[in-house]
Design a protein around this motif. Structure first.
Motif, PDB file in Angstrom:
ATOM      1  N   GLN A  61       1.004  -1.262  -0.117  1.00 20.59           N
ATOM      2  CA  GLN A  61       0.064   0.042  -0.022  1.00 20.59           C
ATOM      3  C   GLN A  61       0.737   1.224   0.103  1.00 20.59           C
ATOM      4  N   SER A  62       2.030   1.086   0.402  1.00 18.11           N
ATOM      5  CA  SER A  62       2.877   2.349   0.622  1.00 18.11           C
ATOM      6  C   SER A  62       3.766   2.679  -0.809  1.00 18.11           C
ATOM      7  N   LEU A  63       3.827   1.540  -1.610  1.00 13.04           N
ATOM      8  CA  LEU A  63       4.456   1.705  -2.738  1.00 13.04           C
ATOM      9  C   LEU A  63       3.845   2.482  -3.886  1.00 13.04           C
ATOM     10  N   PRO A  64       4.518   3.228  -4.792  1.00 11.00           N
ATOM     11  CA  PRO A  64       3.819   3.884  -5.881  1.00 11.00           C
ATOM     12  C   PRO A  64       3.403   2.993  -6.998  1.00 11.00           C
ATOM     13  N   ALA A  65       2.553   3.395  -7.883  1.00  7.84           N
ATOM     14  CA  ALA A  65       2.038   2.752  -8.902  1.00  7.84           C
ATOM     15  C   ALA A  65       3.075   2.228  -9.904  1.00  7.84           C
ATOM     16  N   GLY A  66       3.175   1.013 -10.292  1.00 10.97           N
ATOM     17  CA  GLY A  66       4.078   0.377 -11.257  1.00 10.97           C
ATOM     18  C   GLY A  66       5.268  -0.088 -10.558  1.00 10.97           C
ATOM     19  N   SER A  67       5.164  -0.269  -9.213  1.00 11.00           N
ATOM     20  CA  SER A  67       6.316  -0.939  -8.339  1.00 11.00           C
ATOM     21  C   SER A  67       6.042  -2.328  -8.489  1.00 11.00           C
ATOM     22  N   LYS A  68       7.153  -3.195  -8.552  1.00 10.23           N
ATOM     23  CA  LYS A  68       7.242  -4.763  -8.646  1.00 10.23           C
ATOM     24  C   LYS A  68       6.774  -5.358  -7.189  1.00 10.23           C
ATOM     25  N   VAL A  69       5.764  -6.118  -7.313  1.00 14.72           N
ATOM     26  CA  VAL A  69       5.295  -6.713  -6.053  1.00 14.72           C
ATOM     27  C   VAL A  69       5.099  -8.074  -6.248  1.00 14.72           C
ATOM     28  N   GLY A  70       5.918  -8.750  -7.122  1.00 12.11           N
ATOM     29  CA  GLY A  70       5.889 -10.104  -7.489  1.00 12.11           C
ATOM     30  C   GLY A  70       6.418 -10.945  -6.259  1.00 12.11           C
ATOM     31  N   ILE A  71       6.454 -12.341  -6.180  1.00 15.82           N
ATOM     32  CA  ILE A  71       7.066 -12.756  -5.197  1.00 15.82           C
ATOM     33  C   ILE A  71       8.514 -12.802  -5.388  1.00 15.82           C
ATOM     34  N   LYS A  72       9.138 -12.881  -6.425  1.00 17.19           N
ATOM     35  CA  LYS A  72      10.565 -12.476  -6.671  1.00 17.19           C
ATOM     36  C   LYS A  72      10.924 -11.393  -6.167  1.00 17.19           C
ATOM     37  N   ALA A  73      10.490 -10.497  -6.520  1.00 18.34           N
ATOM     38  CA  ALA A  73      10.834  -8.966  -6.058  1.00 18.34           C
ATOM     39  C   ALA A  73      10.625  -8.849  -4.479  1.00 18.34           C
ATOM     40  N   ALA A  76      13.503 -10.858  -2.661  1.00 21.08           N
ATOM     41  CA  ALA A  76      14.615 -10.071  -2.670  1.00 21.08           C
ATOM     42  C   ALA A  76      14.677  -9.038  -1.786  1.00 21.08           C
ATOM     43  N   ARG A  77      13.657  -8.266  -1.576  1.00 19.71           N
ATOM     44  CA  ARG A  77      13.479  -7.191  -0.513  1.00 19.71           C
ATOM     45  C   ARG A  77      13.529  -7.540   0.765  1.00 19.71           C
ATOM     46  N   PHE A  78      12.934  -8.638   1.278  1.00 19.68           N
ATOM     47  CA  PHE A  78      12.735  -9.144   2.627  1.00 19.68           C
ATOM     48  C   PHE A  78      13.259 -10.230   2.965  1.00 19.68           C
ATOM     49  N   PRO A  79      13.620 -10.699   4.126  1.00 22.09           N
ATOM     50  CA  PRO A  79      14.282 -11.846   4.606  1.00 22.09           C
ATOM     51  C   PRO A  79      13.546 -13.070   4.475  1.00 22.09           C
ATOM     52  N   GLU A  80      12.041 -12.944   4.463  1.00 28.82           N
ATOM     53  CA  GLU A  80      11.303 -13.976   4.349  1.00 28.82           C
ATOM     54  C   GLU A  80      11.430 -14.810   3.103  1.00 28.82           C
ATOM     55  N   GLY A  81      11.269 -16.053   3.096  1.00 29.55           N
ATOM     56  CA  GLY A  81      11.258 -16.795   1.855  1.00 29.55           C
ATOM     57  C   GLY A  81      10.261 -16.641   0.958  1.00 29.55           C
ATOM     58  N   GLU A  82      10.383 -17.361  -0.497  1.00 29.33           N
ATOM     59  CA  GLU A  82       9.453 -17.135  -1.434  1.00 29.33           C
ATOM     60  C   GLU A  82       8.146 -17.963  -0.958  1.00 29.33           C
ATOM     61  N   VAL A  83       8.331 -19.105  -0.148  1.00 30.08           N
ATOM     62  CA  VAL A  83       6.817 -19.831   0.372  1.00 30.08           C
ATOM     63  C   VAL A  83       6.275 -19.087   1.149  1.00 30.08           C
ATOM     64  N   LYS A  84       6.922 -18.456   2.186  1.00 27.40           N
ATOM     65  CA  LYS A  84       6.169 -17.651   2.993  1.00 27.40           C
ATOM     66  C   LYS A  84       5.539 -16.133   2.446  1.00 27.40           C
ATOM     67  N   ILE A  85       6.205 -15.755   1.639  1.00 30.53           N
ATOM     68  CA  ILE A  85       5.607 -14.590   0.772  1.00 30.53           C
ATOM     69  C   ILE A  85       4.470 -14.991  -0.059  1.00 30.53           C
ATOM     70  N   ALA A  86       4.649 -16.113  -0.797  1.00 30.38           N
ATOM     71  CA  ALA A  86       3.362 -16.411  -1.462  1.00 30.38           C
ATOM     72  C   ALA A  86       2.148 -16.900  -0.755  1.00 30.38           C
TER      73      ALA A  86
END
Length: 333
Positions: A61-73, A76-86
Motif C-alpha cells: 500500500q505504501s509503494l507507488p504505482a508501477g512498483s514490482k510486487v511479485g514473489i521474486k521482487a 529479494a527485498r525482505f528476509p522471508e522466503g518465497e514460500v512465506k511470501i506466496a
C-alpha cells in the motif's frame, strides 16, 4: 546518544494526557508531515491475516504505482522466503485486498496485473468506487485529486403504450422476507502438512550403570568440541538412553561425537532437540555376529564314477556299474 534519546522519550511520555496504564504499550504520537501512508485498522488489526500478510499488505500500500510486487521482487527485498511470501499474497487475495489477473499485452505477451484495494469491505458494499493506482495530482491544480470513476450510461427513453382496460387482478399474499445469511468467512488451507508422530528415542536392551555413566560423560563433554552443544542436567538425563543404544551397538565414542557435533545449524536454538533427532534418525544397525558372516553351507554333491562294464560316467558314492549294466547283469540297485 542513548542518554539523549532516553531523556527525550521521558519528556514525551510525561506529556501524555490522562492516566498512564500500568502495563501494555504506550503511544508517543508525533504527526507526520511527509512520506507517510494511511493504513486502516481493518488491515493492521485483521483477525484472520498472518503477521507476514499484514506487513506485506502495508508495504504494498505504501509503494507507488508501477512498483514490482511479485514473489521474486518481495523475496529479494525482505528476509522471508518465497514460500512465506506466496502464502501471504494468497491470504491478501482471499480477503479481497489483492487482485491478480492475467492480461495480454499488445505484442502478444502475457503479464500479471496486480491491483491492491485498501478497503475491500467498502467495495463489496458498493459504496465506494475503486481507484486504480494512487491519487494523481495535476500540476495546474495542486489541490485537485484526479480519480478514475465508473460512468453509468444514461437511460434511453422508451415509448410507453396508452393504458387499456385491464381486469382487476386477484390479490396475492406478499412473500415473507427471509433474512440473508451472513457471508461465511474465507478459510485458508493449512499452511503446513500434518506432522508425523515423532519417533521414540532408542533404548538399549539393558541400561547398565557402566553404559549410563559412559553416555552421560559423552553428552556432557560435547560442549568442549562444539560450544553450541551446552546441555542441562535434565537434557543429559533424557538423552542418555539414546547414546547408550549407540554404545551397545559397538559404536565408538569418537564416531558418536563426530555424528552429533558435525554440521551444526547456525544459530542453534535447541541443541537437545537436534541431538535427539540425530540419535534417533542416524542410529547404526547392530553389528552382525560370526555366524551371520559365515558363508552358507552347500548341499553335498554326488561324485562321478566310471562304469566298470561300459566305461560310462555316472553319479554314485560307490564305484561299480551304471544303471543299465546293473540291469543287464541282474545286480541290485
Amino acid at each position: 546518544m542513548d542518554t539523549q534519546h532516553d531523556i527525550a522519550l521521558t519528556h514525551a511520555l510525561a506529556a501524555i494526557p490522562g492516566p498512564v496504564p500500568p502495563s501494555g504499550v504506550l503511544h508517543a504520537v508525533i504527526p507526520h508531515t511527509s512520506r507517510f501512508t494511511v493504513v486502516g485498522n481493518h488491515l493492521a488489526q485483521h483477525a484472520e491475516l498472518s503477521l507476514v500478510a499484514i506487513g506485506i499488505g502495508v508495504h504494498i500500500q505504501s509503494l507507488p504505482a508501477g512498483s514490482k510486487v511479485g514473489i521474486k521482487a518481495l523475496a529479494a527485498r525482505f528476509p522471508e522466503g518465497e514460500v512465506k511470501i506466496a502464502c501471504a499474497l494468497r491470504e491478501l487475495e482471499a480477503h479481497g485486498y489483492l487482485h491478480r489477473t492475467r492480461v495480454r499485452l499488445p505484442k502478444g505477451r502475457v503479464a500479471t496485473r496486480t491491483v491492491f484495494c485498501n478497503q475491500p469491505g467498502a467495495v463489496l458494499r458498493g459504496g465506494v468506487v475503486p481507484v486504480v493506482g494512487p491519487a494523481v495530482r495535476v500540476p495546474a491544480l495542486a489541490s485537485a485529486v484526479v480519480r478514475e470513476h465508473i460512468r453509468v450510461p444514461e437511460p434511453t427513453p422508451v415509448a410507453v403504450p396508452e393504458p387499456t382496460a385491464v381486469p382487476e387482478p386477484v390479490p396475492v399474499p406478499e412473500p415473507v422476507p427471509v433474512p440473508e445469511a451472513p457471508h461465511a468467512p474465507v478459510r485458508l488451507p493449512a499452511r503446513t502438512a500434518p506432522k508425523q508422530p515423532r519417533r521414540p528415542l532408542p533404548h538399549p536392551q539393558a541400561l547398565t550403570p557402566e553404559l549410563r555413566q559412559a553416555a552421560a560423560a559423552l553428552l556432557a563433554d560435547l560442549r568442549r568440541h562444539a560450544e553450541e552443544l551446552v546441555l542441562s542436567e535434565q537434557d543429559v538425563e533424557e538423552l542418555v538412553p539414546g547414546v547408550a543404544a549407540w554404545l551397545e551397538r559397538d559404536a565408538t565414542t569418537d564416531t558418536i561425537r563426530r555424528t552429533l557435533a558435525a554440521d551444526l545449524p547456525q544459530p542453534l536454538k535447541h541443541p537437545a532437540r537436534l541431538l535427539r533427532h540425530r540419535l534417533t534418525a542416524l542410529l547404526p544397525a547392530p553389528l552382525p555376529g560370526a555366524h551371520d558372516l559365515a558363508s552358507p553351507r552347500r548341499a553335498p554333491v554326488t561324485p562321478f564314477q566310471t562304469c566298470d562294464g561300459c566305461e560310462r560316467a555316472f553319479r554314485s558314492h560307490d564305484p561299480g556299474h551304471c544303471r543299465d549294466c546293473r540291469a543287464q547283469y541282474g545286480e541290485a540297485a
